[in-house]
Design a protein around this motif. Structure first.
Motif, PDB file in Angstrom:
ATOM      1  N   ILE A  63       0.834  -1.206   0.000  1.00 14.06           N
ATOM      2  CA  ILE A  63       0.000   0.000   0.000  1.00 14.06           C
ATOM      3  C   ILE A  63       0.870   1.257   0.000  1.00 14.06           C
ATOM      4  CG2 ILE A  63      -1.575   1.364   1.439  1.00 14.06           C
ATOM      5  CD1 ILE A  63      -2.886  -1.287   2.278  1.00 14.06           C
ATOM      6  N   TYR A  64       1.898   1.261   0.832  1.00 19.02           N
ATOM      7  CA  TYR A  64       2.776   2.436   0.912  1.00 19.02           C
ATOM      8  C   TYR A  64       3.540   2.637  -0.394  1.00 19.02           C
ATOM      9  CZ  TYR A  64       6.366   5.641   2.609  1.00 19.02           C
ATOM     10  OH  TYR A  64       7.200   6.720   2.770  1.00 19.02           O
ATOM     11  N   THR A  65       4.019   1.552  -0.974  1.00 22.24           N
ATOM     12  CA  THR A  65       4.759   1.647  -2.241  1.00 22.24           C
ATOM     13  C   THR A  65       3.872   2.195  -3.347  1.00 22.24           C
ATOM     14  OG1 THR A  65       6.157  -0.232  -1.595  1.00 22.24           O
ATOM     15  CG2 THR A  65       6.103   0.353  -3.938  1.00 22.24           C
ATOM     16  N   ILE A  66       2.646   1.678  -3.439  1.00 18.92           N
ATOM     17  CA  ILE A  66       1.710   2.168  -4.458  1.00 18.92           C
ATOM     18  C   ILE A  66       1.389   3.638  -4.216  1.00 18.92           C
ATOM     19  CG2 ILE A  66      -0.631   1.932  -5.376  1.00 18.92           C
ATOM     20  CD1 ILE A  66      -0.445  -1.058  -4.827  1.00 18.92           C
TER      21      ILE A  66
ATOM     22  N   PRO B 255       6.614   4.435   7.509  1.00 17.18           N
ATOM     23  CA  PRO B 255       7.967   3.923   7.770  1.00 17.18           C
ATOM     24  C   PRO B 255       8.156   3.426   9.195  1.00 17.18           C
ATOM     25  CG  PRO B 255       8.087   5.923   6.463  1.00 17.18           C
ATOM     26  CD  PRO B 255       6.657   5.787   6.898  1.00 17.18           C
ATOM     27  N   LYS B 256       7.664   4.176  10.186  1.00 14.37           N
ATOM     28  CA  LYS B 256       7.795   3.736  11.571  1.00 14.37           C
ATOM     29  C   LYS B 256       6.977   2.474  11.807  1.00 14.37           C
ATOM     30  CE  LYS B 256       9.056   3.744  15.818  1.00 14.37           C
ATOM     31  NZ  LYS B 256      10.439   3.340  16.154  1.00 14.37           N
ATOM     32  N   MET B 257       5.789   2.412  11.238  1.00 20.42           N
ATOM     33  CA  MET B 257       4.954   1.233  11.417  1.00 20.42           C
ATOM     34  C   MET B 257       5.625  -0.004  10.831  1.00 20.42           C
ATOM     35  SD  MET B 257       0.917   0.757  10.536  1.00 20.42           S
ATOM     36  CE  MET B 257       1.076   0.892   8.771  1.00 20.42           C
TER      37      MET B 257
ATOM     38  N   ALA C 152      -4.140   7.584   0.624  1.00 16.90           N
ATOM     39  CA  ALA C 152      -2.941   7.957  -0.135  1.00 16.90           C
ATOM     40  C   ALA C 152      -2.706   7.011  -1.304  1.00 16.90           C
ATOM     41  CB  ALA C 152      -1.721   7.964   0.780  1.00 16.90           C
ATOM     42  N   MET C 153      -3.124   5.744  -1.155  1.00 20.01           N
ATOM     43  CA  MET C 153      -2.989   4.792  -2.256  1.00 20.01           C
ATOM     44  C   MET C 153      -4.127   4.933  -3.265  1.00 20.01           C
ATOM     45  SD  MET C 153      -3.136   0.613  -2.256  1.00 20.01           S
ATOM     46  CE  MET C 153      -4.935   0.631  -2.105  1.00 20.01           C
ATOM     47  N   LEU C 154      -5.345   5.135  -2.757  1.00 19.62           N
ATOM     48  CA  LEU C 154      -6.518   5.118  -3.639  1.00 19.62           C
ATOM     49  C   LEU C 154      -6.665   6.396  -4.458  1.00 19.62           C
ATOM     50  CD1 LEU C 154      -9.220   3.437  -1.352  1.00 19.62           C
ATOM     51  CD2 LEU C 154      -7.990   2.434  -3.289  1.00 19.62           C
ATOM     52  N   ASN C 155      -6.279   7.548  -3.898  1.00 22.88           N
ATOM     53  CA  ASN C 155      -6.486   8.807  -4.624  1.00 22.88           C
ATOM     54  C   ASN C 155      -5.804   8.832  -5.992  1.00 22.88           C
ATOM     55  OD1 ASN C 155      -8.204   9.988  -2.754  1.00 22.88           O
ATOM     56  ND2 ASN C 155      -6.540  10.915  -1.596  1.00 22.88           N
ATOM     57  N   PRO C 156      -4.511   8.485  -6.115  1.00 22.37           N
ATOM     58  CA  PRO C 156      -3.908   8.486  -7.459  1.00 22.37           C
ATOM     59  C   PRO C 156      -4.514   7.442  -8.383  1.00 22.37           C
ATOM     60  CG  PRO C 156      -2.378   7.586  -5.839  1.00 22.37           C
ATOM     61  CD  PRO C 156      -3.507   8.192  -5.068  1.00 22.37           C
ATOM     62  N   ILE C 157      -4.965   6.309  -7.821  1.00 25.81           N
ATOM     63  CA  ILE C 157      -5.624   5.288  -8.652  1.00 25.81           C
ATOM     64  C   ILE C 157      -6.946   5.815  -9.169  1.00 25.81           C
ATOM     65  CG2 ILE C 157      -6.686   2.999  -8.627  1.00 25.81           C
ATOM     66  CD1 ILE C 157      -4.570   2.127  -6.619  1.00 25.81           C
ATOM     67  N   ILE C 158      -7.732   6.423  -8.275  1.00 27.14           N
ATOM     68  CA  ILE C 158      -9.041   6.959  -8.671  1.00 27.14           C
ATOM     69  C   ILE C 158      -8.879   8.015  -9.751  1.00 27.14           C
ATOM     70  CG2 ILE C 158     -10.990   8.369  -7.887  1.00 27.14           C
ATOM     71  CD1 ILE C 158     -10.695   6.943  -5.141  1.00 27.14           C
ATOM     72  N   TYR C 159      -7.985   8.961  -9.528  1.00 27.64           N
ATOM     73  CA  TYR C 159      -7.810  10.044 -10.505  1.00 27.64           C
ATOM     74  C   TYR C 159      -7.101   9.556 -11.760  1.00 27.64           C
ATOM     75  CZ  TYR C 159      -9.605  13.696  -7.491  1.00 27.64           C
ATOM     76  OH  TYR C 159     -10.426  14.478  -6.736  1.00 27.64           O
TER      77      TYR C 159
END
Length: 315
Positions: A37-40, A82-84, A288-295
């Motif tokens: 998820i973070y990478t995407i 990153p901390k997680m 943060a992952m879904l917004n660029p996919i949606i747009y």
């Protein structure tokens, strides 16, 4: 509370982030989707920024707002993920006292900024649909810059009392945070004494800042829907409404779960701790992952620019 219990952890130098209590044996498996998820999110938002920068036809207010959203999502996800992941992979649970409050401040600050961006994007859609002939004169690039600065200042200033209030409390209950990150209500719950002012200010931000943003969005879309339904043909209505789908999807992903989780974290004491932490992790990382996919999927100009190299090579 006895003295022995109140002096052991008075203003500790570090907090201990437990991660997701009860799910320690499956941290490696939880880390896999979290890392994906973070990478995407990082790649997707950087792709949006790169496409808008490199494509002159996208140098318009609508895409500048989208760039603001992408930058905000990058900061929000990087505040936490990153901390997680270091907890999941390396059992790195300690976080410095000051670093914890910095994480708390910046995460909530960018949450308010993102809410403001969604509000002005709704205003942009309102002007584009309800006053199309005046859109280019009302929403100019200069105005976008001023709005962006105002949203940034609002977020950074309005969150200052959150961090100032949180830092003034004495933390003597424990230094253990049963989550993989420092967020406002989780940290304040560790403080001794009467911390209702912090809780009340958090609710004020939720309802009177982000809540007002949501109201302005609803008002904007009420006017937008009225304008859409007044169009003469079904095709025109569908085409016009299609320009709002991406924005509406992102709003739903951001506001609805966020309101639910914020209220349950304050008032619902029956939800299992591991379930609450797990759902929070999903919610905080997904937008943060879904917004660029949606747009990327819904915005033709971005989709065409993204697919252009593949189509060009195929021909």
């Amino acid at each position: 509370m006895s003295d022995s219990n109140t002096t052991d952890f008075t203003n500790p130098s570090v907090f201990i982030l437990l991660g997701i209590p009860g799910l320690e044996p499956v941290y490696v498996w939880i880390s896999i989707p979290s890392c994906i998820i973070y990478t995407i999110a990082v790649l997707g938002n950087f792709t949006i920024l790169f496409i808008v920068k490199m494509e002159p036809s996208l140098h318009e207010p609508m895409y500048y707002f989208l760039c603001m959203l992408a930058i905000t999502d990058l900061f929000m996800s990087t505040c936490l993920m990153p901390k997680m992941l270091s907890i999941f992979w390396f059992n790195s649970r300690e976080i410095n006292f000051h670093a914890c409050f910095a994480q708390l401040y910046f995460f909530h600050c960018f949450s308010v900024i993102e809410s403001g961006i969604f509000m002005v994007m709704a205003f942009d859609r309102y002007v584009a649909i309800c006053h199309p002939l005046r859109h280019t004169t009302i929403v100019t690039n200069l105005m976008v810059g001023k709005i962006g600065l105002a949203i940034l200042l609002r977020g950074t200033i309005i969150e200052l009392p959150t961090i100032l209030l949180a830092r003034q409390w004495h933390y003597c209950r424990t230094n253990i945070i049963p989550q993989p990150y420092c967020v406002h209500i989780a940290v304040v719950k560790l403080a001794c004494g009467d911390t209702r002012v912090s809780s009340h200010y958090g609710l004020f931000l939720l309802f009177c800042v982000m809540g007002l943003d949501a109201i302005f969005i609803v008002v904007s879309y009420t006017q937008i829907l009225r304008a859409i339904f007044s169009l003469p043909t079904k095709d025109a209505r569908l085409k016009t409404f299609g320009t709002c789908i991406s924005h509406l999807c992102s709003i739903i992903v951001f506001y609805i779960p966020g309101l639910f989780l914020s209220l349950t974290s304050r008032f619902d004491q029956k939800m299992p701790q591991y379930f609450h932490a797990l759902i929070n992790n999903v919610y905080y990382s997904m937008p943060a992952m879904l917004n660029p996919i949606i747009y990327g999927l819904r915005t033709k100009q971005i989709r065409d620019r993204l697919l252009h190299p593949f189509i060009h090579n195929g021909t």
